[in-house]
Structures are given as structure tokens and as C-alpha cells.
Design a protein around this motif. Structure first.
Motif, PDB file in Angstrom:
ATOM      1  N   TYR B  36       0.855  -1.174   0.000  1.00  0.00           N
ATOM      2  CA  TYR B  36       0.000   0.000   0.000  1.00  0.00           C
ATOM      3  C   TYR B  36       0.904   1.241   0.000  1.00  0.00           C
ATOM      4  O   TYR B  36       2.077   1.162   0.373  1.00  0.00           O
ATOM      5  CB  TYR B  36      -0.874   0.051   1.259  1.00  0.00           C
ATOM      6  N   ARG B  37       0.340   2.357  -0.384  1.00  0.00           N
ATOM      7  CA  ARG B  37       1.062   3.609  -0.225  1.00  0.00           C
ATOM      8  C   ARG B  37       0.120   4.658   0.332  1.00  0.00           C
ATOM      9  O   ARG B  37      -1.107   4.570   0.161  1.00  0.00           O
ATOM     10  CB  ARG B  37       1.674   4.081  -1.541  1.00  0.00           C
ATOM     11  N   GLN B  38       0.700   5.638   0.981  1.00  0.00           N
ATOM     12  CA  GLN B  38      -0.080   6.710   1.565  1.00  0.00           C
ATOM     13  C   GLN B  38       0.575   8.033   1.196  1.00  0.00           C
ATOM     14  O   GLN B  38       1.680   8.337   1.655  1.00  0.00           O
ATOM     15  CB  GLN B  38      -0.191   6.571   3.079  1.00  0.00           C
ATOM     16  N   ILE B  39      -0.124   8.739   0.356  1.00  0.00           N
ATOM     17  CA  ILE B  39       0.298  10.090   0.008  1.00  0.00           C
ATOM     18  C   ILE B  39      -0.176  11.001   1.128  1.00  0.00           C
ATOM     19  O   ILE B  39      -1.246  10.803   1.692  1.00  0.00           O
ATOM     20  CB  ILE B  39      -0.280  10.490  -1.358  1.00  0.00           C
ATOM     21  N   HIS B  40       0.602  11.999   1.421  1.00  0.00           N
ATOM     22  CA  HIS B  40       0.372  12.847   2.591  1.00  0.00           C
ATOM     23  C   HIS B  40      -1.090  13.251   2.736  1.00  0.00           C
ATOM     24  O   HIS B  40      -1.696  13.748   1.802  1.00  0.00           O
ATOM     25  CB  HIS B  40       1.258  14.083   2.502  1.00  0.00           C
ATOM     26  N   PRO B  44      -4.660   5.318   2.795  1.00  0.00           N
ATOM     27  CA  PRO B  44      -3.770   4.402   2.069  1.00  0.00           C
ATOM     28  C   PRO B  44      -4.414   3.906   0.785  1.00  0.00           C
ATOM     29  O   PRO B  44      -5.628   3.691   0.722  1.00  0.00           O
ATOM     30  CB  PRO B  44      -3.559   3.255   3.063  1.00  0.00           C
ATOM     31  N   GLN B  45      -3.576   3.709  -0.213  1.00  0.00           N
ATOM     32  CA  GLN B  45      -4.019   3.253  -1.521  1.00  0.00           C
ATOM     33  C   GLN B  45      -3.448   1.867  -1.775  1.00  0.00           C
ATOM     34  O   GLN B  45      -2.228   1.666  -1.684  1.00  0.00           O
ATOM     35  CB  GLN B  45      -3.548   4.231  -2.603  1.00  0.00           C
ATOM     36  N   TYR B  46      -4.306   0.936  -2.115  1.00  0.00           N
ATOM     37  CA  TYR B  46      -3.855  -0.416  -2.469  1.00  0.00           C
ATOM     38  C   TYR B  46      -3.044  -0.348  -3.758  1.00  0.00           C
ATOM     39  O   TYR B  46      -3.422   0.341  -4.721  1.00  0.00           O
ATOM     40  CB  TYR B  46      -5.060  -1.329  -2.650  1.00  0.00           C
ATOM     41  N   ILE B  47      -1.908  -1.069  -3.782  1.00  0.00           N
ATOM     42  CA  ILE B  47      -1.094  -1.109  -4.994  1.00  0.00           C
ATOM     43  C   ILE B  47      -1.160  -2.488  -5.640  1.00  0.00           C
ATOM     44  O   ILE B  47      -1.556  -2.628  -6.794  1.00  0.00           O
ATOM     45  CB  ILE B  47       0.382  -0.753  -4.692  1.00  0.00           C
ATOM     46  N   ILE B  48      -0.768  -3.507  -4.892  1.00  0.00           N
ATOM     47  CA  ILE B  48      -0.631  -4.832  -5.481  1.00  0.00           C
ATOM     48  C   ILE B  48      -0.461  -5.856  -4.370  1.00  0.00           C
ATOM     49  O   ILE B  48      -0.114  -5.486  -3.240  1.00  0.00           O
ATOM     50  CB  ILE B  48       0.583  -4.856  -6.443  1.00  0.00           C
TER      51      ILE B  48
END
Lengths: 116, 113
Positions: B36-40, B44-48
Motif C-alpha cells: 500500500y502507499r499513503q500520500i500525505h 492508504p491506496q492499495y497497490i498490489i
């Protein structure tokens, strides 16, 4: 992916009051979760919102402080009760288990809470 | 506690590939690797995610070693908008008895112009 909305997006509250955060999903989902992200920290799971039954809380979180409702498969609420400045955090709901995205968990935009 | 180890920060030049490593030496046979990633200030955004085979989608590629003790997330052409905290998480799939996502501190990826 599911479209998840949270209300309010942010709020400033006084010590001792309570705030109810809503999470709405555009699809029926199997599981809904509530997380907390304190300033500068990573996310911590508060509880799993179970449809038609009491939520399942993680260690360190209790129902009296964080009551949760989940009346159906698309909606849940989290209440932060008797707030103190230490409750200032971003509260996020997430969902999992729908359609072809069964193993993927998606997050809402979060509710930024400041307690004075 | 998080079951993964990631470097606290990495830099990458815009347009170049970003390779984010993750160690998960205690992973169980039924646990997936999620990114996951989290932009400020965003959720959180699921990636893969993957179990043991390499995976690719429109966002990234996931390379898992044969012994499954480590993995690498690859952003093939990083842009400034990829600047975020990237989280590597191991977890059983939906329906398992311990399906919660346990977030560690992640890797802050900074993409530089």
C-alpha cells in the motif's frame, strides 16, 4: 475498487464531547474496519465492524470509548466518546470482500479530528 | 507487531524505476505480500499483492523471491506524484482467521525532479 466516503472530512471538537464518523460504501462489502492514525504515526486497527453483531475490538480499544455500528453491508459509524486531546488523529474506514477484489482492502479518505 | 522490515527512506529520480525492498523472513505459507502507499494526508491506496508468483498491474510490479522471505515493489517510471510512504504488509487472504492489515513504519519514497 469501491468508492468510500467519510463524513465529516474534518472536525475540531471540545474536550469531553463525542463525535460520530460515518463511512459509506457504494457496494455491499463483507468486512469493514476502522483505523486510527495518530500524528506522525502509522495506522492502527481499532476494530472490525460486524454487520448485525457487536464489533470486534483490538487490544487497547474498548467499546465504551469507540462504539461502532454497522446496520447493513454498505454503512458503518464510529463514535469517539468523551474526547481528549490524545484522540486527535485521522480516523479511517476500510472495506474488503466485494466483487472480484476479494483479497484487497480499500480505504476511505479519512476524518481528521482535532480535540482542543 | 509488523512482520516486515523496510528501509525508512529512499530517493528516486523522476522517470527512473523505483525499487522498494521488503524483508519478511517469517512469512507463513498462506500469507500474501501486500503493498500500500499513503500520500500525505490521504487514505492508504492499495497497490498490489501476491502469494508466490510475480505480479504486475497498471501501477507496479511485485517480485517475490523463491523462498518468499523478501520482495521488491517496482514502480517502472516514477513520477513526482509517486512520492509517498510505501507499506509492505504480510497477511492471510480474506476469510482467514487473521485478516487484519498491520502497518509498520513503511518507506518514505521521495521522487526528485
Amino acid at each position: 475498487s469501491a468508492v468510500i466516503s467519510q463524513k465529516p472530512s474534518r472536525d475540531i471538537c471540545q474536550r469531553g464531547t463525542s463525535l460520530t464518523i460515518q463511512c459509506q460504501v457504494d457496494s455491499q462489502v463483507t468486512m469493514m474496519f476502522w483505523y486510527r492514525q495518530q500524528p506522525g504515526q502509522s495506522l492502527t486497527l481499532i476494530a472490525t465492524a460486524n454487520q448485525g453483531s457487536e464489533a470486534t475490538y483490538e487490544s487497547g480499544f474498548v467499546i465504551d470509548k469507540f462504539p461502532i455500528s454497522r446496520p447493513n453491508l454498505t454503512f458503518s459509524t464510529l463514535t469517539v466518546s468523551n474526547m481528549s486531546p490524545e484522540d486527535s488523529s485521522i480516523y479511517l474506514c476500510s472495506v474488503e470482500g466485494f466483487g472480484r477484489s476479494y483479497n484487497e482492502q480499500f480505504f476511505g479518505p479519512g476524518t481528521r479530528l482535532t480535540v482542543l | 507487531d509488523a512482520k516486515t522490515t523496510q528501509p525508512p527512506s529512499m530517493d528516486c529520480a523522476e522517470g527512473r524505476a523505483a525499487n522498494l525492498p521488503c524483508n519478511h523472513s517469517t512469512i507463513s505459507g498462506n500469507e500474501y505480500v501486500y503493498w500500500y502507499r499513503q500520500i500525505h494526508s490521504q487514505g492508504p491506496q492499495y497497490i498490489i499483492h501476491g502469494l508466490k508468483n510475480n505480479e504486475t498491474n497498471e501501477m507496479a510490479s511485485l517480485i517475490i523471491t523463491e523462498d518468499r522471505k523478501s520482495s521488491t515493489l517496482i514502480l517502472p517510471h516514477a513520477t513526482l506524484r509517486d512520492t509517498a510512504v510505501y507499506y509492505c504488509i504480510v497477511r492471510v487472504g480474506s476469510g482467514g482467521s487473521n485478516y487484519k492489515l498491520t502497518f509498520g513504519k513503511g518507506t518514505l519514497l521521495t521522487v526528485n525532479p
